[in-house]
Scaffold this active site. Sequence first.
Site, PDB file in Angstrom:
ATOM      1  N   LYS A 179       0.841  -1.204   0.000  1.00  0.00           N
ATOM      2  CA  LYS A 179       0.000   0.000   0.000  1.00  0.00           C
ATOM      3  C   LYS A 179       0.879   1.258   0.000  1.00  0.00           C
ATOM      4  CE  LYS A 179      -0.388  -0.331   5.045  1.00  0.00           C
ATOM      5  NZ  LYS A 179      -1.238  -0.800   6.158  1.00  0.00           N
TER       6      LYS A 179
ATOM      7  N   ARG B 201     -11.015  -0.249  14.019  1.00  0.00           N
ATOM      8  CA  ARG B 201     -10.619   0.540  12.858  1.00  0.00           C
ATOM      9  C   ARG B 201     -11.388   0.035  11.639  1.00  0.00           C
ATOM     10  NH1 ARG B 201      -4.452   1.020  10.599  1.00  0.00           N
ATOM     11  NH2 ARG B 201      -4.947  -1.086   9.910  1.00  0.00           N
TER      12      ARG B 201
ATOM     13  N   MET C   8      12.150  24.710   3.518  1.00  0.00           N
ATOM     14  CA  MET C   8      11.442  23.928   2.508  1.00  0.00           C
ATOM     15  C   MET C   8      12.396  23.102   1.647  1.00  0.00           C
ATOM     16  SD  MET C   8       8.863  25.221  -0.486  1.00  0.00           S
ATOM     17  CE  MET C   8       7.692  25.972   0.613  1.00  0.00           C
TER      18      MET C   8
ATOM     19  N   TYR D  57      16.109  30.277   9.314  1.00  0.00           N
ATOM     20  CA  TYR D  57      14.917  31.039   9.697  1.00  0.00           C
ATOM     21  C   TYR D  57      14.793  31.174  11.207  1.00  0.00           C
ATOM     22  CZ  TYR D  57      12.746  30.886   5.050  1.00  0.00           C
ATOM     23  OH  TYR D  57      12.455  31.052   3.732  1.00  0.00           O
TER      24      TYR D  57
HETATM   25  C1  LIG Z   1      -0.498  -1.796   6.837  1.00  0.00           C
HETATM   26  C2  LIG Z   1      -1.132  -3.089   7.206  1.00  0.00           C
HETATM   27  C3  LIG Z   1      -0.354  -4.267   7.268  1.00  0.00           C
HETATM   28  C4  LIG Z   1       1.150  -4.255   7.214  1.00  0.00           C
HETATM   29  O1  LIG Z   1       1.602  -3.825   8.486  1.00  0.00           O
HETATM   30  P1  LIG Z   1       3.146  -3.657   8.853  1.00  0.00           P
HETATM   31  O2  LIG Z   1       3.119  -3.229  10.277  1.00  0.00           O
HETATM   32  O3  LIG Z   1       3.648  -2.576   7.952  1.00  0.00           O
HETATM   33  O4  LIG Z   1       3.813  -4.952   8.628  1.00  0.00           O
HETATM   34  C5  LIG Z   1      -1.028  -5.473   7.455  1.00  0.00           C
HETATM   35  N1  LIG Z   1      -2.373  -5.508   7.603  1.00  0.00           N
HETATM   36  C6  LIG Z   1      -3.140  -4.395   7.590  1.00  0.00           C
HETATM   37  C7  LIG Z   1      -4.603  -4.502   7.776  1.00  0.00           C
HETATM   38  C8  LIG Z   1      -2.545  -3.145   7.406  1.00  0.00           C
HETATM   39  O5  LIG Z   1      -3.296  -2.038   7.403  1.00  0.00           O
END
Ligand SMILES: *Cc1c(COP(=O)(O)O)cnc(C)c1O
Length: 349
Positions: free
Chosen positions: A35, A130, A292, A244
């Site tokens: 992802k 979640r 930046m 800055y």
């Molecule tokens: C992002 C995610 C993973 C991978 O998790 P890591 O901690 O990066 O290994 C696995 N399952 C779900 C549902 C996730 O959202």
Amino acid sequence: MSTGRLTIDLDAIAANWRALDAMSAPEVQTAAVVKADAYGLGVAKVARALAAAGARRFFVAVAEEGWAVREALGPGPEIAVFGGHMSGDTDMIADLDLVPMLNSIDQVTRHFEALPGHPFGIQLDTGMNRLGMEPGEWAAVAAVVLDQGPRLLMSHLACADDPEHAMNAAQLAQFIKMTDDTGVPRSLAATGGILLGPDYHFELTRPGIGLYGAQPFDEAWPVVELELPVIQVRDIAAGESVGYGNSFTAERRMRVATVSGGYADGITRALSGKGALFHGDTPCPILGRVSMDLIGVDVTGLDEIPRRLHLLGTQQLVDDIAGDAGTIGYEVLTQLGARYARHYARGRS
Ligand SMILES: *Cc1c(COP(=O)(O)O)cnc(C)c1O
């Protein structure tokens, strides 16, 4: 060339996948989570390297991300979507042959009506609150859903990076309660869950962050190297300040390098006055605020004027920077900027 140079070691990613795969029994399948553009590292190249290492199942967060993965891998490997089947996703799911992890009764209804017979999995909530169906919802639809042959039943651990946390065993027990006797392949463990041991592995594991060389996988090969070019070097006297807001003022004569890179490149302002860049093994502290496009760095101790300095590499890992910035490796990686010159190396195997 005055942009930073980001080198991503695809062999290290492959070696990390094999190492995580070896931590579960041979009959446990190891997927790969790609992802967010493979945690910011470039999903096309990363997915191909993982497929070459042996990964056959890939996970993305949302259906849109499936496109680049399918294009990289071609037909065959399974691409599953944590976000499930949202309104508007149906064509993508069908055309790209994605497997949505259905998260609610609404999503189950949508999927069965829009794409009858199309593969799917189910995500269950075991306490993280979640994504996924809660125990009551699941009880209401389990019989109907199981009749349609889900590919996978999965849930996600909230505290797997802390092996001592009581939440791990509580979620494990809840997951078993919700899925026992279904006969469907199951998955509970991401990187942290793999490290918790075989009770957490079930039929499929889903590592993400460990593939990319960060915590909680201590033994990971480092994957990213980031070098920033030095644009200018100057000597300043005691009492002069840098950057800055004059937030750094020299107490003695110093040599300051201005490097190309800043918060627009994902180098967070939280590193202002905190982290360091490296010249070989010598740390060169960040002076004043990260701006930046530029950062001031103390190079007083070096016996040469450096042409470039390392922000990430073997001297300083993603999690070191994350610690300085008060964040986690996941965020450091996914913020890596679009302006860097990106190189893909085949460093180790
Ligand atoms: C992002 C995610 C993973 C991978 O998790 P890591 O901690 O990066 O290994 C696995 N399952 C779900 C549902 C996730 O959202």
